[in-house]
Design a protein around this motif. Structure first.
Motif, PDB file in Angstrom:
ATOM      1  N   ILE A  47       0.565  -1.341  -0.347  1.00 51.72           N
ATOM      2  CA  ILE A  47       0.635   0.020  -0.523  1.00 51.72           C
ATOM      3  C   ILE A  47       0.910   1.260   0.182  1.00 51.72           C
ATOM      4  N   THR A  52      -3.982   3.862   6.824  1.00 52.02           N
ATOM      5  CA  THR A  52      -5.021   3.288   6.144  1.00 52.02           C
ATOM      6  C   THR A  52      -6.201   2.112   6.241  1.00 52.02           C
ATOM      7  N   THR A  60      -7.901  -0.965   4.428  1.00 50.14           N
ATOM      8  CA  THR A  60      -8.279  -1.673   3.245  1.00 50.14           C
ATOM      9  C   THR A  60      -9.545  -2.645   2.977  1.00 50.14           C
ATOM     10  N   THR A 116      -9.021   1.274  -1.060  1.00 51.96           N
ATOM     11  CA  THR A 116      -8.052   1.652   0.319  1.00 51.96           C
ATOM     12  C   THR A 116      -8.337   3.041   0.490  1.00 51.96           C
TER      13      THR A 116
END
Length: 339
Positions: free
Chosen positions: A140, A223, A225, A248
């Motif tokens: 990511i 984040t 996801t 995300t």
């Protein structure tokens, strides 16, 4: 622009999914008798002769050590332990607990549910805790590698939304949205409690297909996801199943102050993989359903709307707890009502 914005999070505008298309996807001919295309994984019950022959000498030795005459007697003696292990594994499998997948008929290394897929009722909170993995390990990218976060924080929400959509405009299989922080926090609160769920995608000529979703939270990249995988694929391949859509949420601007820049918002980006049997419209529907099942009542629809939101929340909680009251039929009913 060819990017796709997700319905339900103002001021986002849909690109690929018109209202007429949504209603055509779940039409009257499907209501109540929509068929769920759910290809079950059928594990073989035939014992591998090559494996048995390979370990026959060791098994014979073990049988003699236990004071038993042969391998069959050894297997019978350990049958209770084997059954206990199987039941314990099935109790931890969310699909078995929800009645979507039948319990395994025998324990095996190929059919055991990997740890990453098991959401024991009393451990869902722990499973949804932020990951300690690095960007290299998670794959990511941090938001700072996509745009200048300080400049984005200074933009009005309208301009930030336009800029975010522009960044996705070259990829026709992308999804994007700018989500009010309060809306996201309501969704994330439930996602921490219930990080796994199933959602249906209606098909006009083929009934509906179930999809499995999993949340992960990653502190280093700020984040969260969501991975969407066709349920048949997930059940067949387990931890090796390939998600068809990845969504995300970037939380870098979540704590912004109202009246300054865009205010508190969360930036969402997603990608729909090619050749996975899922269209951009299907992915948009899934993201919209995720918002409706995980989010709080949005105040629309009056008392009837409140009741429907409560029923969706109930289904989410039942699945997450492994409650036998959860049913795919009720899930389908609620999805149809959203059409």
């Amino acid at each position: 622009m060819s990017s796709t914005a997700v319905r339900g999070w103002s001021p986002i505008v849909l690109r690929h999914f018109g209202a007429a298309g949504r209603r055509a996807a779940i039409n009257n001919s499907q209501r109540r008798w929509a068929q769920v295309h759910d290809v079950r994984f059928l594990a073989t019950t035939q014992e591998s002769r090559s494996v048995l022959e390979k370990y026959r000498e060791k098994l014979d030795k073990k049988a003699r050590e236990e004071g038993l005459p042969d391998i069959e007697a050894l297997k019978k003696a350990y049958s209770d332990k084997i059954e206990a292990v199987r039941k314990r594994a099935d109790a931890e499998d969310p699909l078995v607990a929800a009645g979507i997948q039948k319990p395994s008929s025998k324990p095996s290394s190929s059919s055991a549910t990997p740890a990453a897929q098991k959401p024991p009722v009393d451990q869902t909170q722990a499973q949804a805790k932020p990951s300690k993995k690095t960007e290299k390990e998670t794959g990511i990218k941090p938001l700072s590698s996509i745009l200048d976060v300080s400049q984005a924080a200074a933009l009005p929400e309208k301009d930030l939304t336009a800029a975010w959509r522009f960044l996705h405009s070259k990829n026709p299989r992308s999804l994007c949205a700018v989500i009010p922080a309060l809306t996201y926090e309501s969704i994330a609160e439930m996602a921490h409690k219930y990080p796994q769920f199933v959602l249906p995608v209606p098909h006009a000529d083929q009934g509906a297909e179930l999809h499995f979703l999993q949340w992960t939270f990653d502190a280093p990249t700020k984040t969260s996801t969501v991975l969407f995988t066709q349920l048949a694929e997930y059940k067949n391949r387990g931890e090796f199943a390939q998600p068809h859509t990845t969504v995300t949420h970037y939380l870098d601007l979540k704590d912004g102050k109202a009246g300054e820049g865009p205010g508190p918002v969360v930036l969402m980006t997603g990608t729909v993989m090619e050749n996975r049997g899922v269209t951009v419209e299907n992915a948009q529907w899934l993201v919209m359903c995720l918002q409706r099942f995980y989010g709080a009542w949005d105040g629309q629809g009056g008392e009837a709307g409140r009741e429907r939101a409560a029923e969706r929340r109930k289904l989410l909680e039942e699945f997450g707890r492994g409650d036998e009251k959860f049913s795919v039929e009720r899930l389908m009913d609620e999805a149809e009502r959203m059409g």
